[in-house]
Write a protein that holds these residues in place. Structure first.
Motif, PDB file in Angstrom:
ATOM      1  N   LEU A  90       0.828  -1.202   0.000  1.00  0.00           N
ATOM      2  CA  LEU A  90       0.000   0.000   0.000  1.00  0.00           C
ATOM      3  C   LEU A  90       0.867   1.260   0.000  1.00  0.00           C
ATOM      4  CD1 LEU A  90      -3.152   0.629   2.162  1.00  0.00           C
ATOM      5  CD2 LEU A  90      -1.308   2.282   2.159  1.00  0.00           C
ATOM      6  N   LEU A  91       1.896   1.283   0.845  1.00  0.00           N
ATOM      7  CA  LEU A  91       2.756   2.462   0.928  1.00  0.00           C
ATOM      8  C   LEU A  91       3.603   2.632  -0.328  1.00  0.00           C
ATOM      9  CD1 LEU A  91       3.888   2.327   4.664  1.00  0.00           C
ATOM     10  CD2 LEU A  91       2.189   3.842   3.620  1.00  0.00           C
ATOM     11  N   GLU A  92       4.031   1.522  -0.915  1.00  0.00           N
ATOM     12  CA  GLU A  92       4.763   1.610  -2.173  1.00  0.00           C
ATOM     13  C   GLU A  92       3.873   2.186  -3.262  1.00  0.00           C
ATOM     14  OE1 GLU A  92       6.314  -0.571  -5.993  1.00  0.00           O
ATOM     15  OE2 GLU A  92       4.396  -0.738  -4.974  1.00  0.00           O
ATOM     16  N   ASP A  93       2.616   1.761  -3.305  1.00  0.00           N
ATOM     17  CA  ASP A  93       1.672   2.262  -4.296  1.00  0.00           C
ATOM     18  C   ASP A  93       1.397   3.748  -4.081  1.00  0.00           C
ATOM     19  OD1 ASP A  93      -0.313   1.552  -6.474  1.00  0.00           O
ATOM     20  OD2 ASP A  93      -1.675   2.390  -4.980  1.00  0.00           O
ATOM     21  N   PHE A  94       1.225   4.149  -2.836  1.00  0.00           N
ATOM     22  CA  PHE A  94       1.025   5.559  -2.483  1.00  0.00           C
ATOM     23  C   PHE A  94       2.191   6.410  -2.970  1.00  0.00           C
ATOM     24  CE2 PHE A  94       1.894   8.699   1.059  1.00  0.00           C
ATOM     25  CZ  PHE A  94       0.989   9.659   0.646  1.00  0.00           C
ATOM     26  N   SER A 165       0.759  17.332   1.734  1.00  0.00           N
ATOM     27  CA  SER A 165       0.841  15.891   1.973  1.00  0.00           C
ATOM     28  C   SER A 165       2.288  15.413   1.952  1.00  0.00           C
ATOM     29  CB  SER A 165       0.008  15.132   0.940  1.00  0.00           C
ATOM     30  OG  SER A 165       0.427  15.430  -0.387  1.00  0.00           O
ATOM     31  N   THR A 166       3.105  16.015   1.083  1.00  0.00           N
ATOM     32  CA  THR A 166       4.516  15.639   1.020  1.00  0.00           C
ATOM     33  C   THR A 166       5.231  16.026   2.303  1.00  0.00           C
ATOM     34  OG1 THR A 166       4.525  15.898  -1.378  1.00  0.00           O
ATOM     35  CG2 THR A 166       6.666  15.921  -0.274  1.00  0.00           C
ATOM     36  N   ARG A 167       4.959  17.195   2.804  1.00  0.00           N
ATOM     37  CA  ARG A 167       5.572  17.625   4.056  1.00  0.00           C
ATOM     38  C   ARG A 167       5.125  16.745   5.220  1.00  0.00           C
ATOM     39  NH1 ARG A 167       8.307  22.249   5.112  1.00  0.00           N
ATOM     40  NH2 ARG A 167       8.761  23.660   3.378  1.00  0.00           N
ATOM     41  N   ALA A 168       3.893  16.290   5.192  1.00  0.00           N
ATOM     42  CA  ALA A 168       3.421  15.382   6.246  1.00  0.00           C
ATOM     43  C   ALA A 168       4.208  14.076   6.213  1.00  0.00           C
ATOM     44  CB  ALA A 168       1.924  15.122   6.082  1.00  0.00           C
ATOM     45  N   VAL A 169       4.445  13.554   5.019  1.00  0.00           N
ATOM     46  CA  VAL A 169       5.250  12.334   4.872  1.00  0.00           C
ATOM     47  C   VAL A 169       6.672  12.575   5.354  1.00  0.00           C
ATOM     48  CG1 VAL A 169       6.308  10.787   3.172  1.00  0.00           C
ATOM     49  CG2 VAL A 169       3.877  11.335   3.013  1.00  0.00           C
ATOM     50  N   LEU A 170       7.256  13.685   4.958  1.00  0.00           N
ATOM     51  CA  LEU A 170       8.623  14.001   5.358  1.00  0.00           C
ATOM     52  C   LEU A 170       8.743  14.173   6.868  1.00  0.00           C
ATOM     53  CD1 LEU A 170       9.578  16.498   2.501  1.00  0.00           C
ATOM     54  CD2 LEU A 170      10.522  14.201   2.857  1.00  0.00           C
ATOM     55  N   ALA A 171       7.740  14.778   7.488  1.00  0.00           N
ATOM     56  CA  ALA A 171       7.769  14.958   8.941  1.00  0.00           C
ATOM     57  C   ALA A 171       7.710  13.612   9.658  1.00  0.00           C
ATOM     58  CB  ALA A 171       6.609  15.849   9.382  1.00  0.00           C
ATOM     59  N   ALA A 172       6.880  12.700   9.145  1.00  0.00           N
ATOM     60  CA  ALA A 172       6.798  11.367   9.743  1.00  0.00           C
ATOM     61  C   ALA A 172       8.122  10.628   9.616  1.00  0.00           C
ATOM     62  CB  ALA A 172       5.669  10.569   9.089  1.00  0.00           C
ATOM     63  N   LEU A 247       2.112   7.055   8.226  1.00  0.00           N
ATOM     64  CA  LEU A 247       2.147   7.108   6.766  1.00  0.00           C
ATOM     65  C   LEU A 247       0.856   6.561   6.156  1.00  0.00           C
ATOM     66  CD1 LEU A 247       5.836   5.995   6.079  1.00  0.00           C
ATOM     67  CD2 LEU A 247       4.882   8.298   5.822  1.00  0.00           C
ATOM     68  N   VAL A 248       0.322   5.498   6.738  1.00  0.00           N
ATOM     69  CA  VAL A 248      -0.952   4.948   6.259  1.00  0.00           C
ATOM     70  C   VAL A 248      -2.074   5.954   6.484  1.00  0.00           C
ATOM     71  CG1 VAL A 248      -2.673   3.129   6.600  1.00  0.00           C
ATOM     72  CG2 VAL A 248      -0.238   2.554   6.545  1.00  0.00           C
ATOM     73  N   ARG A 249      -2.027   6.653   7.622  1.00  0.00           N
ATOM     74  CA  ARG A 249      -3.053   7.671   7.900  1.00  0.00           C
ATOM     75  C   ARG A 249      -2.991   8.802   6.870  1.00  0.00           C
ATOM     76  NH1 ARG A 249      -3.818  12.485   9.400  1.00  0.00           N
ATOM     77  NH2 ARG A 249      -1.573  12.885   9.584  1.00  0.00           N
ATOM     78  N   ILE A 250      -1.792   9.268   6.570  1.00  0.00           N
ATOM     79  CA  ILE A 250      -1.629  10.335   5.577  1.00  0.00           C
ATOM     80  C   ILE A 250      -2.143   9.870   4.215  1.00  0.00           C
ATOM     81  CG2 ILE A 250       0.053  11.750   4.330  1.00  0.00           C
ATOM     82  CD1 ILE A 250       1.829  11.492   6.913  1.00  0.00           C
ATOM     83  N   ALA A 251      -1.773   8.663   3.851  1.00  0.00           N
ATOM     84  CA  ALA A 251      -2.250   8.117   2.577  1.00  0.00           C
ATOM     85  C   ALA A 251      -3.771   8.002   2.575  1.00  0.00           C
ATOM     86  CB  ALA A 251      -1.618   6.749   2.323  1.00  0.00           C
ATOM     87  N   GLY A 252      -4.351   7.636   3.707  1.00  0.00           N
ATOM     88  CA  GLY A 252      -5.804   7.535   3.793  1.00  0.00           C
ATOM     89  C   GLY A 252      -6.485   8.875   3.645  1.00  0.00           C
ATOM     90  N   GLU A 318     -10.771   4.147   9.008  1.00  0.00           N
ATOM     91  CA  GLU A 318     -12.039   4.110   8.280  1.00  0.00           C
ATOM     92  C   GLU A 318     -11.888   4.437   6.798  1.00  0.00           C
ATOM     93  OE1 GLU A 318     -14.973   6.492  10.181  1.00  0.00           O
ATOM     94  OE2 GLU A 318     -14.956   5.341  12.051  1.00  0.00           O
ATOM     95  N   ASN A 319     -11.038   5.397   6.475  1.00  0.00           N
ATOM     96  CA  ASN A 319     -10.897   5.806   5.074  1.00  0.00           C
ATOM     97  C   ASN A 319     -10.459   4.625   4.202  1.00  0.00           C
ATOM     98  OD1 ASN A 319     -11.637   8.435   5.574  1.00  0.00           O
ATOM     99  ND2 ASN A 319      -9.550   9.218   5.671  1.00  0.00           N
ATOM    100  N   TRP A 320      -9.396   3.954   4.627  1.00  0.00           N
ATOM    101  CA  TRP A 320      -8.905   2.824   3.848  1.00  0.00           C
ATOM    102  C   TRP A 320      -9.865   1.653   3.882  1.00  0.00           C
ATOM    103  CZ3 TRP A 320      -5.768   2.742   0.067  1.00  0.00           C
ATOM    104  CH2 TRP A 320      -4.677   3.603  -0.006  1.00  0.00           C
ATOM    105  N   LEU A 321     -10.422   1.348   5.042  1.00  0.00           N
ATOM    106  CA  LEU A 321     -11.322   0.199   5.145  1.00  0.00           C
ATOM    107  C   LEU A 321     -12.532   0.361   4.237  1.00  0.00           C
ATOM    108  CD1 LEU A 321     -11.182  -0.472   8.987  1.00  0.00           C
ATOM    109  CD2 LEU A 321     -10.235  -1.925   7.178  1.00  0.00           C
TER     110      LEU A 321
END
Length: 326
Positions: A90-94, A165-172, A247-252, A318-321
């Protein structure tokens, strides 16, 4: 021996080169005009192209990763735990389908990036021929890439969401990499290589590099380590580290509404779609390839047994599910 035809300015090429290095699969790295010649051997003319020892050619980085998994046992990048394997995919696809917009936007929205990167990419491709020829090629390539910005959603109007969204990933990642370099233990998965591929370009382009060095310096340095992890060992560890959950939350929050809106537009026969994520607007053309990505995620999720699904529910949210169960 494998031959990987790619380019330094291609995030997917850097992703595959780093993965082959980590897995210690003997290969030759070939870029420039030879890479262009390899494109004639595949259906979709995009790099990287991998030539196998038996002589046949293939491309599309994610299927290549799984094909190499089937052919080579050593140093797998797919966690043995089914739940972790799904999240890594999932993260690779994101990274492949959403974070790539940051790479494209940072590279082609501002003139300073357009000029430097078009010239560098021309230099990489031509490997000689004189400055005049190189800069002429650069000007043509720059014009072509900038003309495609709206098609792939990398407009000035959309960039607020892309950057947030990119900055959120970078911060994580910044909070994580000071403790360890990998997401699922002390060895890398396909997720790290997918993320690395896109961020490797942010680490070279002028505007993005300044941003990373100033605000996410350890993630910036992390890129150099992931580029060649052939000397790393390590083990998989159970559960999900906080960085994976984040990271999953950000992607969601971003990628889920993107996938849903794109699929709904394609089903309705609409040429474009609009969505809002992180409180910010976004609009682009509908693409069939992202529908394929969504169907693959849903199929992989459905294939998990009930036991694997228990820890996944709390990680996915919930978003992903809602999207995966549709």
């Amino acid at each position: 021996m494998y031959k990987l035809y790619g380019a330094l300015g291609s995030p997917y090429s850097m992703k595959m080169r780093a993965l082959l290095r980590y897995r210690r699969i003997p290969h030759l790295w070939i870029d420039g005009s030879a890479a262009r010649e390899a494109l004639a051997q595949v259906r979709a003319p995009v790099i990287p192209v991998l030539q196998y020892p038996d002589g046949h050619f293939d491309n599309d980085s994610t299927p290549l990763i799984y094909d190499l998994e089937a052919r080579h046992d050593q140093r797998s990048v797919v966690p043995p735990d089914p739940a972790q394997a799904f999240i890594a995919h999932l993260l690779e696809d994101f990274a492949d389908e959403w974070l790539t917009k940051a790479m494209f936007g940072y590279r082609w929205l501002e003139e300073v990036d357009q000029v430097q990167m078009s010239r560098w990419l021309a230099f990489d491709a031509l490997k000689g021929g004189g400055l005049e020829a190189s800069q002429k090629f650069a000007a043509m390539f720059r014009q072509r890439q900038v003309s495609r910005m709206a098609l792939v959603g990398c407009t000035a109007e959309n960039f607020a969401l892309i950057e947030a969204s990119t900055r959120a990933v970078l911060a994580a990642l910044e909070a994580h990499v000071v403790n360890r370099h990998s997401l699922f233990g002390t060895r890398p998965s396909l997720a790290e290589f997918g993320i690395f591929g896109q961020l490797s370009q942010l680490g070279t382009d002028p505007t993005a590099q300044v941003m990373m060095r100033a605000d996410y310096p350890y993630t910036y340095r992390w890129l150099a380590h992931v580029d060649d992890m052939s000397g790393f060992g390590g083990d998989w560890e159970p559960g999900f580290a906080p960085v994976v959950t984040e990271l999953v939350r950000i992607a969601g929050e971003v990628y889920v509404p993107f996938l849903r809106a794109n699929a709904e537009a394609a089903e309705a026969g609409a040429a474009t779609f609009r969505m809002t994520a992180m409180g910010l607007p976004y609009e682009q053309a509908a693409f069939k390839y992202q529908i394929k990505c969504l169907r693959e995620l849903q199929a992989r999720y459905r294939s998990l047994d009930a036991q694997s699904g228990v820890p996944l529910a709390s990680v996915l949210g919930e978003n992903w599910l809602g999207l995966l169960s549709a």
